[in-house]
Write a protein that holds these residues in place. Structure first.
Motif, PDB file in Angstrom:
ATOM      1  N   ILE A   1     -11.326  11.000   2.265  1.00  0.00           N
ATOM      2  CA  ILE A   1     -12.089   9.812   2.670  1.00  0.00           C
ATOM      3  C   ILE A   1     -11.327   8.957   3.685  1.00  0.00           C
ATOM      4  CG2 ILE A   1     -13.368   9.738   0.503  1.00  0.00           C
ATOM      5  CD1 ILE A   1     -11.555   7.516  -0.462  1.00  0.00           C
ATOM      6  N   GLY A   2     -10.203   9.492   4.179  1.00  0.00           N
ATOM      7  CA  GLY A   2      -9.512   8.843   5.288  1.00  0.00           C
ATOM      8  C   GLY A   2      -8.381   7.904   4.931  1.00  0.00           C
ATOM      9  N   ILE A   3      -7.963   7.877   3.684  1.00  0.00           N
ATOM     10  CA  ILE A   3      -6.833   7.028   3.300  1.00  0.00           C
ATOM     11  C   ILE A   3      -5.531   7.714   3.730  1.00  0.00           C
ATOM     12  CG2 ILE A   3      -5.557   6.048   1.350  1.00  0.00           C
ATOM     13  CD1 ILE A   3      -8.185   5.742  -0.123  1.00  0.00           C
ATOM     14  N   PRO A   4      -4.634   7.008   4.424  1.00  0.00           N
ATOM     15  CA  PRO A   4      -3.351   7.611   4.845  1.00  0.00           C
ATOM     16  C   PRO A   4      -2.412   7.800   3.639  1.00  0.00           C
ATOM     17  CG  PRO A   4      -3.403   5.294   5.447  1.00  0.00           C
ATOM     18  CD  PRO A   4      -4.765   5.615   4.887  1.00  0.00           C
ATOM     19  N   VAL A   5      -2.532   8.943   2.994  1.00  0.00           N
ATOM     20  CA  VAL A   5      -1.835   9.191   1.735  1.00  0.00           C
ATOM     21  C   VAL A   5      -0.317   9.060   1.887  1.00  0.00           C
ATOM     22  CG1 VAL A   5      -1.401  10.893  -0.086  1.00  0.00           C
ATOM     23  CG2 VAL A   5      -3.686  10.678   0.900  1.00  0.00           C
ATOM     24  N   LEU A   6       0.225   9.654   2.942  1.00  0.00           N
ATOM     25  CA  LEU A   6       1.679   9.638   3.133  1.00  0.00           C
ATOM     26  C   LEU A   6       2.184   8.213   3.399  1.00  0.00           C
ATOM     27  CD1 LEU A   6       3.872  11.791   3.029  1.00  0.00           C
ATOM     28  CD2 LEU A   6       3.766  11.933   5.527  1.00  0.00           C
ATOM     29  N   LEU A   7       1.419   7.445   4.175  1.00  0.00           N
ATOM     30  CA  LEU A   7       1.805   6.065   4.464  1.00  0.00           C
ATOM     31  C   LEU A   7       1.826   5.230   3.183  1.00  0.00           C
ATOM     32  CD1 LEU A   7       2.476   3.880   6.538  1.00  0.00           C
ATOM     33  CD2 LEU A   7       0.012   3.483   6.797  1.00  0.00           C
ATOM     34  N   ILE A   8       0.820   5.402   2.333  1.00  0.00           N
ATOM     35  CA  ILE A   8       0.769   4.679   1.059  1.00  0.00           C
ATOM     36  C   ILE A   8       1.933   5.104   0.165  1.00  0.00           C
ATOM     37  CG2 ILE A   8      -0.569   4.300  -1.041  1.00  0.00           C
ATOM     38  CD1 ILE A   8      -1.674   2.852   1.379  1.00  0.00           C
ATOM     39  N   HIS A   9       2.259   6.399   0.210  1.00  0.00           N
ATOM     40  CA  HIS A   9       3.392   6.911  -0.577  1.00  0.00           C
ATOM     41  C   HIS A   9       4.694   6.228  -0.160  1.00  0.00           C
ATOM     42  CE1 HIS A   9       6.075   9.726  -2.615  1.00  0.00           C
ATOM     43  NE2 HIS A   9       6.679   9.946  -1.460  1.00  0.00           N
ATOM     44  N   TYR A  10       4.932   6.146   1.144  1.00  0.00           N
ATOM     45  CA  TYR A  10       6.163   5.530   1.622  1.00  0.00           C
ATOM     46  C   TYR A  10       6.152   4.013   1.406  1.00  0.00           C
ATOM     47  CZ  TYR A  10       7.459   9.994   3.691  1.00  0.00           C
ATOM     48  OH  TYR A  10       7.797  11.311   3.872  1.00  0.00           O
ATOM     49  N   LEU A  11       4.982   3.402   1.431  1.00  0.00           N
ATOM     50  CA  LEU A  11       4.878   1.977   1.110  1.00  0.00           C
ATOM     51  C   LEU A  11       5.311   1.732  -0.333  1.00  0.00           C
ATOM     52  CD1 LEU A  11       3.928  -0.896   1.894  1.00  0.00           C
ATOM     53  CD2 LEU A  11       1.648  -0.251   1.079  1.00  0.00           C
ATOM     54  N   LEU A  12       4.845   2.610  -1.232  1.00  0.00           N
ATOM     55  CA  LEU A  12       5.241   2.501  -2.637  1.00  0.00           C
ATOM     56  C   LEU A  12       6.737   2.725  -2.797  1.00  0.00           C
ATOM     57  CD1 LEU A  12       4.564   2.220  -5.652  1.00  0.00           C
ATOM     58  CD2 LEU A  12       4.048   4.682  -5.677  1.00  0.00           C
ATOM     59  N   MET A  13       7.299   3.692  -2.071  1.00  0.00           N
ATOM     60  CA  MET A  13       8.733   3.944  -2.155  1.00  0.00           C
ATOM     61  C   MET A  13       9.540   2.744  -1.650  1.00  0.00           C
ATOM     62  SD  MET A  13       9.025   6.803  -3.626  1.00  0.00           S
ATOM     63  CE  MET A  13       7.469   6.459  -4.454  1.00  0.00           C
ATOM     64  N   GLY A  14       8.989   2.048  -0.639  1.00  0.00           N
ATOM     65  CA  GLY A  14       9.638   0.831  -0.173  1.00  0.00           C
ATOM     66  C   GLY A  14       9.656  -0.244  -1.246  1.00  0.00           C
ATOM     67  N   LEU A  15       8.545  -0.375  -1.978  1.00  0.00           N
ATOM     68  CA  LEU A  15       8.480  -1.333  -3.085  1.00  0.00           C
ATOM     69  C   LEU A  15       9.479  -0.976  -4.177  1.00  0.00           C
ATOM     70  CD1 LEU A  15       4.647  -2.023  -3.594  1.00  0.00           C
ATOM     71  CD2 LEU A  15       6.318  -3.333  -2.281  1.00  0.00           C
ATOM     72  N   VAL A  16       9.561   0.311  -4.492  1.00  0.00           N
ATOM     73  CA  VAL A  16      10.524   0.753  -5.511  1.00  0.00           C
ATOM     74  C   VAL A  16      11.949   0.431  -5.066  1.00  0.00           C
ATOM     75  CG1 VAL A  16      11.484   2.771  -6.705  1.00  0.00           C
ATOM     76  CG2 VAL A  16       9.013   2.576  -6.398  1.00  0.00           C
ATOM     77  N   SER A  17      12.224   0.611  -3.784  1.00  0.00           N
ATOM     78  CA  SER A  17      13.574   0.377  -3.264  1.00  0.00           C
ATOM     79  C   SER A  17      13.974  -1.091  -3.361  1.00  0.00           C
ATOM     80  CB  SER A  17      13.665   0.838  -1.806  1.00  0.00           C
ATOM     81  OG  SER A  17      13.381   2.216  -1.708  1.00  0.00           O
ATOM     82  N   ILE A  18      13.095  -1.990  -2.900  1.00  0.00           N
ATOM     83  CA  ILE A  18      13.476  -3.414  -2.939  1.00  0.00           C
ATOM     84  C   ILE A  18      13.470  -3.939  -4.372  1.00  0.00           C
ATOM     85  CG2 ILE A  18      12.695  -3.835  -0.579  1.00  0.00           C
ATOM     86  CD1 ILE A  18      10.227  -5.244  -1.738  1.00  0.00           C
ATOM     87  N   THR A  19      12.599  -3.374  -5.218  1.00  0.00           N
ATOM     88  CA  THR A  19      12.602  -3.750  -6.632  1.00  0.00           C
ATOM     89  C   THR A  19      13.912  -3.341  -7.282  1.00  0.00           C
ATOM     90  OG1 THR A  19      10.197  -3.529  -6.814  1.00  0.00           O
ATOM     91  CG2 THR A  19      11.455  -3.395  -8.857  1.00  0.00           C
TER      92      THR A  19
END
Length: 292
Positions: free
Chosen positions: A177-195
């Protein structure tokens, strides 16, 4: 505010921040990636110190976010090259963590940063490590960092809730449906990193992993609704922090270790007694089916 209150507040903030972020790792079956990132951010912290010659929270967050994303990218690349995901995590995690340890020894030997501190944290020092941000009075640095990161996490999760939810449950449909899966994945990894780095200095890598995984895993066994899972994981994180602190005070042992232990005990209780997914409820259901 009292010494005890600050420790409880910082521990609770770590429990909430890690708990809600860890829910998405549980749903994506990436629990061990949390362990990897919680260790490899050490490299980011050391690199940030080498570049800036400062242990400022802003530099540490940037360094941790960069190395956390590097960890996720490295694991993803090795996995796509045909290496099993657990092996990919093991290779990237050990390599980057080892480089961080070497750099500490070479460049940061005289700084308040060592491997024991990285693993276990120093939550007992939190009320004394004060900084002043802008017009605010002097407050514990860990409190300010965790509060800031919690707000960032809540904003990102709120803005991308639908995308995070769909990519966690069905990445193939999300891509269709057009969601950038990889971009969302790396966004989540960024959140995990700063957390991770926000919790790192006070509670250490071991408790960060426990708080990222155990509250979310416990909540997952209680509910099938993501919003309720996020709320329950935050509550469980707070409960583990508070009970763990008083247990440590009573037994005169490591506060971080006690908090991690309580996280494990809560998970074990939920695993046994959850009304829908608990071990006992499943056995009772199977007996009823056999009787019918």
């Amino acid at each position: 505010m009292s010494y005890e209150s600050w420790i409880l507040i910082v521990g609770s903030l770590a429990g909430i921040t890690c708990g809600i972020t860890g829910c998405f790792l549980i749903l994506r079956k990436l629990s061990m990636l949390a362990d990897a990132i919680s260790h490899t951010v050490l490299l980011g912290i050391v690199l940030a110190f080498i570049v800036s010659q400062s242990m400022s929270g802003v530099y540490m967050l940037i360094g941790a976010a960069v190395v956390g994303l590097l960890t996720a990218v490295g694991v993803q690349m090795l996995h796509q090259a045909g290496i099993q995901e657990d092996a990919s995590i093991g290779v990237v995690f050990t390599f980057l963590f080892a480089v961080g340890v070497i750099l500490i020894t070479v460049f940061a030997d005289d700084v308040h940063l060592d491997v024991d501190h990285a693993l276990m944290g120093e939550i007992t020092f939190v009320p004394w490590d004060l900084v002043q941000w802008g017009f605010l009075p002097e407050l514990p640095k860990a409190f300010l960092m965790l509060s800031t990161v919690l707000v960032i996490n809540l904003v990102i999760i709120g803005l991308f809730y639908k995308e995070l939810k769909i990519t966690s449950f069905d990445p193939q449909m999300a891509a269709a449906i057009g969601i950038p899966v990889l971009l969302i994945h790396y966004l989540l990894m960024g959140l995990v990193s700063i957390t991770t780095v926000a919790s790192f200095d006070s509670v250490g890598a071991i408790l960060v992993v426990a708080m990222l995984i155990a509250p979310g895993a416990s909540a997952y066994l209680i509910t099938d609704k993501l919003s309720i899972m996020l709320l329950l994981s935050a509550l469980i994180g707070v409960a583990a922090a508070v009970i763990g602190y008083y247990l440590a005070s009573w037994l005169d042992v490591s506060i971080s270790g006690s908090m991690a232990t309580i996280n494990g005990i809560i998970f074990a209780l939920v695993f046994l007694f959850s009304p829908t997914k608990g071990l006992l409820s499943k056995k009772i259901s199977m007996k009823r089916l056999k009787m019918d």
